[in-house]
Design an enzyme around this catalytic site. Structure first.
Site, PDB file in Angstrom:
ATOM      1  N   LYS A 167      16.806  50.860  30.425  1.00 50.01           N
ATOM      2  CA  LYS A 167      15.198  52.141  30.325  1.00 50.01           C
ATOM      3  C   LYS A 167      14.875  52.200  32.496  1.00 50.01           C
ATOM      4  O   LYS A 167      14.975  51.140  32.212  1.00 50.01           O
ATOM      5  CB  LYS A 167      14.336  51.385  29.515  1.00 50.01           C
ATOM      6  CG  LYS A 167      15.183  52.071  28.114  1.00 50.01           C
ATOM      7  CD  LYS A 167      14.994  53.610  27.702  1.00 50.01           C
ATOM      8  CE  LYS A 167      15.475  53.469  26.182  1.00 50.01           C
ATOM      9  NZ  LYS A 167      16.336  54.803  26.028  1.00 50.01           N
ATOM     10  N   ASP A 195      18.998  55.370  32.076  1.00 53.54           N
ATOM     11  CA  ASP A 195      18.478  56.456  31.308  1.00 53.54           C
ATOM     12  C   ASP A 195      16.490  56.586  31.477  1.00 53.54           C
ATOM     13  O   ASP A 195      16.407  55.521  31.211  1.00 53.54           O
ATOM     14  CB  ASP A 195      18.810  55.839  29.495  1.00 53.54           C
ATOM     15  CG  ASP A 195      17.753  57.004  28.396  1.00 53.54           C
ATOM     16  OD1 ASP A 195      17.632  58.139  28.729  1.00 53.54           O
ATOM     17  OD2 ASP A 195      17.718  56.988  26.956  1.00 53.54           O
ATOM     18  N   GLU A 221      21.308  58.705  31.940  1.00 49.43           N
ATOM     19  CA  GLU A 221      20.534  59.723  30.816  1.00 49.43           C
ATOM     20  C   GLU A 221      19.637  60.590  31.402  1.00 49.43           C
ATOM     21  O   GLU A 221      18.603  59.253  31.237  1.00 49.43           O
ATOM     22  CB  GLU A 221      21.140  58.604  30.162  1.00 49.43           C
ATOM     23  CG  GLU A 221      20.458  59.176  28.230  1.00 49.43           C
ATOM     24  CD  GLU A 221      20.727  58.681  27.141  1.00 49.43           C
ATOM     25  OE1 GLU A 221      21.755  57.406  27.450  1.00 49.43           O
ATOM     26  OE2 GLU A 221      20.417  58.450  26.365  1.00 49.43           O
ATOM     27  N   GLU A 247      20.575  64.126  23.937  1.00 51.67           N
ATOM     28  CA  GLU A 247      19.249  64.171  22.938  1.00 51.67           C
ATOM     29  C   GLU A 247      18.098  65.052  22.349  1.00 51.67           C
ATOM     30  O   GLU A 247      17.809  64.799  21.310  1.00 51.67           O
ATOM     31  CB  GLU A 247      19.032  62.983  22.859  1.00 51.67           C
ATOM     32  CG  GLU A 247      18.205  61.847  23.766  1.00 51.67           C
ATOM     33  CD  GLU A 247      17.792  61.434  23.890  1.00 51.67           C
ATOM     34  OE1 GLU A 247      18.464  60.423  25.069  1.00 51.67           O
ATOM     35  OE2 GLU A 247      16.639  60.407  23.379  1.00 51.67           O
ATOM     36  N   ASP A 270      22.483  64.323  19.022  1.00 46.26           N
ATOM     37  CA  ASP A 270      22.430  63.456  17.712  1.00 46.26           C
ATOM     38  C   ASP A 270      22.143  64.482  17.010  1.00 46.26           C
ATOM     39  O   ASP A 270      22.369  64.983  16.235  1.00 46.26           O
ATOM     40  CB  ASP A 270      20.776  62.807  17.694  1.00 46.26           C
ATOM     41  CG  ASP A 270      20.021  62.098  16.917  1.00 46.26           C
ATOM     42  OD1 ASP A 270      20.922  61.907  15.736  1.00 46.26           O
ATOM     43  OD2 ASP A 270      19.944  60.897  17.392  1.00 46.26           O
ATOM     44  N   HIS A 297      24.301  60.381  20.336  1.00 46.02           N
ATOM     45  CA  HIS A 297      23.202  59.773  20.506  1.00 46.02           C
ATOM     46  C   HIS A 297      23.340  59.041  19.115  1.00 46.02           C
ATOM     47  O   HIS A 297      23.030  59.969  18.322  1.00 46.02           O
ATOM     48  CB  HIS A 297      21.976  60.608  21.085  1.00 46.02           C
ATOM     49  CG  HIS A 297      20.432  59.693  20.824  1.00 46.02           C
ATOM     50  ND1 HIS A 297      19.608  60.447  20.023  1.00 46.02           N
ATOM     51  CD2 HIS A 297      20.225  58.758  21.782  1.00 46.02           C
ATOM     52  CE1 HIS A 297      17.943  59.530  20.240  1.00 46.02           C
ATOM     53  NE2 HIS A 297      18.201  58.715  21.084  1.00 46.02           N
ATOM     54  N   GLU A 330      27.009  54.206  21.089  1.00 44.26           N
ATOM     55  CA  GLU A 330      25.686  54.045  21.347  1.00 44.26           C
ATOM     56  C   GLU A 330      26.060  52.514  20.283  1.00 44.26           C
ATOM     57  O   GLU A 330      25.640  53.414  19.031  1.00 44.26           O
ATOM     58  CB  GLU A 330      24.376  54.877  21.581  1.00 44.26           C
ATOM     59  CG  GLU A 330      23.009  54.403  21.347  1.00 44.26           C
ATOM     60  CD  GLU A 330      22.302  55.275  22.152  1.00 44.26           C
ATOM     61  OE1 GLU A 330      21.844  56.397  21.901  1.00 44.26           O
ATOM     62  OE2 GLU A 330      21.307  54.796  23.314  1.00 44.26           O
TER      63      GLU A 330
HETATM   64 MG   LIG Z   1      17.986  58.606  25.662  1.00 41.67          MG
END
Ligand SMILES: [Mg+2]
Length: 377
Positions: A167, A195, A221, A247, A270, A297, A330
């Protein structure tokens, strides 16, 4: 086979360790699961992403009654009915997530009726497993971030993962320092993605990308807002790092402009939000026109994870290649009891690979009798 009954379950669990990312933090996890019971006694499960109380109400009060009496194997017809009936006030967001849950449950029933694991019904060859990347490395807690992340990275490598996602999004300088430190820690052989959860504007995102692109970052991302595909393109044109996103996007109608612009290297619908398996297949077909790789996702319960896994197993790698191990899916490693506590047998994760269920349908046997402590009335 007809749909006899539709149930929506809103589940909630308090977390032992709250965690956060650039936009907000979590002290609990939720899931909204849909169960379709067919006239021949089968049950199919689906899941909706997003606020569970809202999607559960949509299924119970609005969409569910529309599908009772329909043939769940007629996935296109069911999808079109729900989309057409909600188009005046739907098209994106929670309405599509609720449609996704019903659609996934229909595919579960359809594959069970065919006596086939879903990914085989979707056209894939028999296969055992798919490599995944570790989604974790969140913010929060009292410990210095680098100490906690290094411990998590050790755990990740010990479990056999060779790809992970960090992250970012708390400031360019801080991000550069932590990403550099983590690349040094895990070494050059591990694939490292970052991300930002759309924390940045294009200028900051480009600054960050340029300062870490020598580290061989696998993808960047959601660098910028999903409201502005043009800004994704701007980032993509100003860095060597591939750009990922999607996503927060819905349906082929939403994804079309991203593909037309060439704004993404990796599209990440997603399945529990974008419109389910039926719509995910259409998004993936659109993506092939510009050789964009679709890698879903996946952040849900065992049901949502299974949907993503079957879907991805049936996708070829784009740009087309005969090297199957280049596929990467993922694997959320943040705390979520709904990946394991509510199913008879969780999807098998070993040596950094998801193993494909061998039984028919989604291949996850959900146990409603375990819902008790989590059920929101
Ligand atoms: Mg993400």
């Amino acid at each position: 086979m007809r749909i006899a009954k539709v149930d929506a379950f809103h589940l909630r669990a308090r977390l032992d360790r709250p965690f956060g990312f650039s936009q907000f933090s979590y002290s609990e996890r939720e899931a909204m699961l849909v169960r379709l019971t067919s006239t021949d006694g089968r049950v199919g499960w689906g899941e909706a992403y997003g606020p569970a109380a809202v999607t559960a109400a949509i299924v119970r009060e609005f969409l569910g009654p529309l599908v009772v009496g329909r043939d769940p194997r007629a996935v296109e017809s069911v999808w079109d009915l729900l989309y057409a009936r909600s188009i005046d006030y739907g098209r994106k967001g929670v309405m599509l997530a609720a449609i996704s849950a019903i659609d996934i449950a229909c595919w579960d029933l359809k594959a069970q009726d065919c006596g086939s694991p879903l990914y085989r019904l979707l056209g894939a060859e028999q296969q055992d497993r798919i490599e995944c990347y570790w989604t974790g490395f969140y913010f929060g807690g009292d410990e210095p971030l680098q100490v906690r992340w290094e411990r998590e990275a050790r755990d990740c490598l010990d479990q056999g993962f060779r790809a992970l996602k960090l992250k970012v999004g708390l400031g360019v300088e801080r991000d550069v320092a932590i990403v550099r430190a983590m690349r040094g820690f895990v070494g050059p052989a591990v694939r490292v993605a970052i991300d930002a959860n759309h924390a940045y504007g294009p200028q900051e995102a480009i600054q960050l990308a340029r300062q870490v692109e020598d580290l061989g970052i696998h993808w960047f991302e959601e660098p910028v807002s999903p409201l502005a595909p043009e800004q994704y393109l701007q980032v993509k044109q100003n860095t060597r790092i591939p750009v990922a996103g999607g996503e927060c996007e819905y349906t082929r109608f939403g994804f079309e402009k991203w593909f037309r612009l060439g704004a993404l290297d990796y599209a990440q619908p997603d399945l529990c939000a974008c419109g389910g398996i039926t719509e995910g297949l259409k998004i993936a077909s659109l993506a092939t026109l510009t050789a964009v790789h679709v890698t879903p996702h996946a952040w849900g319960s065992a049901v949502g994870q299974a949907a993503a896994l079957h879907f991805y197993a049936a996708r070829p790698r784009h740009p087309s290649t005969t090297v199957p191990e280049r596929k990467l899916i993922e694997c959320d490693r943040s705390e979520n009891p709904f990946r394991e506590a509510i199913v008879e047998e969780p999807i098998r994760l070993a040596a950094g690979h998801w193993h494909l269920p061998k039984t028919s349908g989604l291949g996850v046997h959900v146990l409603p009798e375990t819902f008790g402590p989590y059920l929101v009335a």
